[in-house]
Design a protein around this motif. Structure first.
Motif, short mmCIF file in Angstrom:
data_model
loop_
_atom_site.label_atom_id
_atom_site.label_comp_id
_atom_site.label_asym_id
_atom_site.label_seq_id
_atom_site.Cartn_x
_atom_site.Cartn_y
_atom_site.Cartn_z
N LEU A 17 0.76 -1.19 -0.17
CA LEU A 17 0.09 0.19 0.00
C LEU A 17 0.97 1.35 -0.34
N GLU A 18 1.69 1.46 0.90
CA GLU A 18 2.64 2.46 0.73
C GLU A 18 3.41 2.45 -0.33
N TYR A 19 3.84 1.48 -1.07
CA TYR A 19 4.58 1.38 -2.27
C TYR A 19 3.56 2.10 -3.39
N CYS A 20 2.40 1.58 -3.57
CA CYS A 20 1.57 2.27 -4.41
C CYS A 20 1.62 3.65 -4.17
N LYS A 21 1.16 3.94 -2.79
CA LYS A 21 1.09 5.73 -2.71
C LYS A 21 2.30 6.40 -3.34
N ILE A 22 3.65 5.93 -3.16
CA ILE A 22 4.83 6.56 -3.50
C ILE A 22 4.91 6.61 -4.82
N ILE A 23 4.44 5.42 -5.72
CA ILE A 23 4.65 5.40 -7.10
C ILE A 23 3.82 6.48 -7.40
N LEU A 24 2.41 6.57 -7.10
CA LEU A 24 1.38 7.27 -7.37
C LEU A 24 1.73 8.72 -7.28
N GLU A 37 -1.47 3.51 -13.56
CA GLU A 37 -0.89 2.93 -12.17
C GLU A 37 -1.88 2.73 -11.06
N TYR A 38 -2.88 3.79 -11.01
CA TYR A 38 -4.01 3.56 -9.91
C TYR A 38 -4.83 2.27 -10.20
N ARG A 39 -5.16 2.04 -11.72
CA ARG A 39 -5.99 0.88 -11.66
C ARG A 39 -4.97 -0.56 -11.37
#
Length: 69
Positions: A17-24, A37-39
């Motif tokens: 989850l944190e990784y996804c936030k960083i990427i976004l 990337e969100y999808r």
């Protein structure tokens, strides 16, 4: 699964989850890439984490995508 295994699973999921936030956050300059990337992040997260990500995006959307409130 034992307690140690359960804890590792929680840590890994929180990390994803944190990784996804960083990427976004890092790709928020490009709306098309951001949406892609969100999808894609939904394939990695469970329902509770998806809700957390949606909430995080709602709270940071104006800053990330340069929108006016």
């Amino acid at each position: 699964m034992n307690v140690a295994g359960d804890m590792r699973e929680v840590i890994v999921k929180k990390t994803m989850l944190e990784y996804c936030k960083i990427i976004l956050w890092k790709i928020s300059f490009n709306r098309k890439l951001f949406l892609k990337e969100y999808r894609k992040s939904f394939t990695y997260l469970n329902e509770a984490e998806r809700m957390q990500l949606k909430s995080w995006i709602r709270n940071h959307r104006n800053v990330m995508l340069g929108e006016k409130s």
